[in-house]
Structures are given as C-alpha cells and as structure tokens.
Design an enzyme around this catalytic site. Structure first.
Site, PDB file in Angstrom:
ATOM      1  N   ARG A 280      90.436  25.546 236.667  1.00  0.00           N
ATOM      2  CA  ARG A 280      89.862  25.814 237.996  1.00  0.00           C
ATOM      3  C   ARG A 280      90.250  24.720 238.983  1.00  0.00           C
ATOM      4  NH1 ARG A 280      83.528  26.947 238.057  1.00  0.00           N
ATOM      5  NH2 ARG A 280      83.450  24.675 237.845  1.00  0.00           N
TER       6      ARG A 280
ATOM      7  N   LYS B 210      86.570  25.075 244.294  1.00  0.00           N
ATOM      8  CA  LYS B 210      85.494  24.087 244.291  1.00  0.00           C
ATOM      9  C   LYS B 210      85.929  22.898 245.143  1.00  0.00           C
ATOM     10  CE  LYS B 210      81.969  22.877 240.947  1.00  0.00           C
ATOM     11  NZ  LYS B 210      80.941  23.838 241.369  1.00  0.00           N
TER      12      LYS B 210
ATOM     13  N   GLU C 262      76.693  34.690 246.745  1.00  0.00           N
ATOM     14  CA  GLU C 262      76.062  33.744 245.822  1.00  0.00           C
ATOM     15  C   GLU C 262      75.152  32.808 246.591  1.00  0.00           C
ATOM     16  OE1 GLU C 262      78.494  30.656 244.000  1.00  0.00           O
ATOM     17  OE2 GLU C 262      80.198  31.215 245.236  1.00  0.00           O
TER      18      GLU C 262
HETATM   19  C1  LIG Z   1      80.185  24.849 240.788  1.00  0.00           C
HETATM   20  C2  LIG Z   1      79.681  26.073 241.484  1.00  0.00           C
HETATM   21  C3  LIG Z   1      79.040  27.110 240.783  1.00  0.00           C
HETATM   22  C4  LIG Z   1      78.722  27.024 239.305  1.00  0.00           C
HETATM   23  O1  LIG Z   1      79.846  26.963 238.506  1.00  0.00           O
HETATM   24  P1  LIG Z   1      79.767  26.425 237.000  1.00  0.00           P
HETATM   25  O2  LIG Z   1      81.184  26.360 236.582  1.00  0.00           O
HETATM   26  O3  LIG Z   1      78.982  27.405 236.228  1.00  0.00           O
HETATM   27  O4  LIG Z   1      79.081  25.103 237.063  1.00  0.00           O
HETATM   28  C5  LIG Z   1      78.676  28.230 241.490  1.00  0.00           C
HETATM   29  N1  LIG Z   1      78.892  28.348 242.826  1.00  0.00           N
HETATM   30  C6  LIG Z   1      79.486  27.355 243.523  1.00  0.00           C
HETATM   31  C7  LIG Z   1      79.701  27.542 244.978  1.00  0.00           C
HETATM   32  C8  LIG Z   1      79.899  26.199 242.886  1.00  0.00           C
HETATM   33  O5  LIG Z   1      80.485  25.229 243.592  1.00  0.00           O
END
Ligand SMILES: *Cc1c(COP(=O)(O)O)cnc(C)c1O
Length: 341
Positions: free
Chosen positions: A82, A184, A220
């Site tokens: 990722r 991210k 989300e």
């Molecule tokens: C990091 C993150 C998540 C959760 O991802 P994980 O890999 O399960 O920790 C969900 N939404 C956003 C916007 C994020 O930055």
C-alpha cells in the site's frame, strides 16, 4: 530481555518516545542502506518539499506478543504494498517491499523491551512514513526523500468494554472522485481536521463521509472503513474508488467468508439503506472493529438494531476471530502472521 516498567493496561493512544527508530535516505535516485538511530528529531531545510507542498505518505501497523511468547506483526506485506501505491500517486520513490519488511523487523527488534506483554491488552504501534526532504519552491516532486519508522506502545483500545459510537453525516467531503482518498497520505488528514473538530464539538465521535459527487453513498470515516451486517446476517462492505483499502477490513472479509462461512457483498451502499442494517462497525488497525450504534443525519437518528450498549453478535465474532489470529490463539490463513522474535 527485560520489559520497560510501564502500566501497559492504562496506556492511551499517544506518542511515547522509544529507544530506536529506522531511517533511510533517498538521494541521486537510490535509497541508502538504512540505519537505526537514537535521535528522534529531524533537521530539515526550510524549503523541504514536505513543508511546502505536503509530499508525505505513511502507514500504520502493530506488533503483538502472542500467547506462546512470540513477537509478531500482522500482514506487513500489505502495508509495504500500500505504501508503494501511495508513493506512486504522490510521485515519490517506492521503498521496496523487502526493505520495508526488514525495516519493520529491525525497529521492532531494537525496541523489544517496548512490546507490551501478552494479555495486557496493549500493543506496539508502528508508524512507517516517507517525506520529501529536499528544497522545492516551483511546484514539482522533490529529488530527495526520507523513509522512517518509529514505534510507540499503545493501550487497549476498548478500556472497560466497547461502547458503540455515534457518528454524524458530515457536510464536509473527505476524498474527491479520482483524488487521493485511496492512498494513505497526511494531506487527507490535514483537510479532515476541521470536520473532525466540528463533529467532536457537536458531541459526535466521528464523521461519516458521503461520496462528494452525489452525496448519497457511504464512503468511510476519517480513519476507518465501514462494515455493515444486514438483517439476514450478510456482511455488506461499501465499494468506492476513493475509500482507503483498509487491511483490517480486507482481512475481516476473508475471515467472514473463509473461516466463518458468512456471505459477504461488496457494493456501493446508499445512506438510505443504513436504517435497514442490524450492525455497523468501523475497521482499522487501532481498534480492529469499533461498533457503531447510531448515525445522525442532520437531526435524524439512524439506529442500528444492535443498540448503544454493546457490540452486535456478528461484529463480536469477527473481532474475536481476528484478534485471536493476531494474538496467536487461532490459526489464520497462511502468511498472515510474521514472526519477528
Ligand atoms: C489507515 C486508514 C484506515 C484503516 O486501514 P488499516 O489498514 O485497517 O489500518 C481506514 N481509512 C483511512 C482513511 C485510513 O487512513
């Protein structure tokens, strides 16, 4: 090895300075070999790309002590992949997957005394990140970058049981179509802070963001993906190109389908459908799944059948199974757990 003298069970989710961190620099088109350092500070040029145009990406994962005393990480290969996807979108150099895994192993090993013991409920949070370190004033990608990874012990997420959350449907948007919602990057969080502070000031735990184009579909929250359970016990996962692909959520889908024999459907989910669902949870590394009891849409309460007192039964089962895998109590799919120590 002697553990640090810490009241593990009462740690919050905060930054604690630990012994060592991993650093690697990218210069003249290549990453250096990387090293561990005791210095938690970074000295930067005033015009560094991160400071001017926010060229930064990060990851988040945890190390756990298992029931049989090993120290493990959970699917760190997916964090590595990722981060490479995030780097491409922000025109940053990829930090190779094998290097990433090695950096995580090294920084956890160097801070072994900070890995909370099994049964304490606490875990070691690992924060890998990368930023533009060389000067940039005309808008373009920087030439030099730094990759770092530090660790900090964090307490049990649900102290005294998981209280279901109350969310509000935000008037702000998180991620535009074809934007950066699926990577991210710190920039996605900078612009969510105002929405977050506003939601808290109004008495809500978190924002539910809608799709900006039509404001009818659920995306989300600021930092966690949704998972719904319908009245027939089927898992429903919102699908959209601007949702961050949570590793926790993707793992829960596999647990539900392959280990628990549940039905899972990934599709666009309308806000209007929420009233028909039995359970709602937020998925992410920090909490695994936080139950949601209620979503408030401009004064209208949308309540889930599971209520405001406890986790619903399906989300509880998913939570128990995934945390069981992470803590070594349950055998998970091949390759999910990486033993470091
Ligand atoms: C990091 C993150 C998540 C959760 O991802 P994980 O890999 O399960 O920790 C969900 N939404 C956003 C916007 C994020 O930055």
């Amino acid at each position: 090895m002697e553990k640090k003298n810490i009241d593990w069970a009462n740690l919050g989710f905060g930054y604690h300075i630990t012994d060592k961190r991993y650093v690697s620099n990218y210069k003249n088109g290549a990453w250096d070999e990387g090293t561990l350092t005791e210095d938690p500070t970074i000295q930067l040029n005033e015009c560094a790309g991160i400071l001017q145009y926010c060229q930064e990406i990060f990851e988040g994962l945890k190390a756990y002590t298992t029931e049989d005393g090993r120290v493990v990480t959970f699917r760190p290969d997916l964090n590595a992949e990722r981060m490479i996807d995030s780097a491409k979108r922000l025109e940053m150099p990829a930090f190779p997957k094998e290097r990433f895994l090695d950096a995580i192993d090294k920084v956890v090993t160097a801070n072994a005394a900070w890995v909370p013991p099994y049964g304490s409920g606490a875990t070691l949070y690992i924060r890998p990140y990368m930023f533009a370190s060389s000067p940039v004033i005309g808008v373009k990608p920087a030439e030099e970058y730094q990759f770092r990874a530090f660790v900090t012990p964090v307490g049990p997420y649900f102290k005294g049981g998981a209280k279901p959350l109350t969310l509000c449907v935000s008037d702000f948007d998180r991620a535009a179509p074809h934007g950066t919602g699926h990577i991210k990057a710190g920039l996605n969080y900078a612009m969510s802070l105002h929405a977050c502070v506003t939601a808290h000031a109004n008495g809500f735990d978190e924002n539910l963001y809608l799709d900006p184009a039509t404001r009818t579909y659920v995306e989300e929250t600021g930092g966690a993906n949704f998972l719904f359970v319908d009245k027939d016990g089927k898992i429903i996962i919102p699908k959209s190109d601007s949702i961050l692909p949570s590793i926790t959520r993707r793992s829960l889908v596999v647990v539900a389908k392959d280990m628990l024999g549940m039905e899972v459907e990934e599709r666009p989910v309308k806000l209007e459908e929420l009233k028909d669902f039995a359970e709602c949870g937020l998925c992410g590394t920090a909490a695994v799944i936080s139950p949601v009891g209620k979503v408030v849409d401009h004064g209208r309460d949308i309540c889930f059948a599971s209520g405001m007192d406890e986790m619903g039964p399906v989300i509880q089962k998913l939570y128990d199974t995934l945390t069981g895998i992470q803590m070594g109590r349950i055998e998970g799919p091949e390759g999910w757990v990486r033993t470091i120590l």
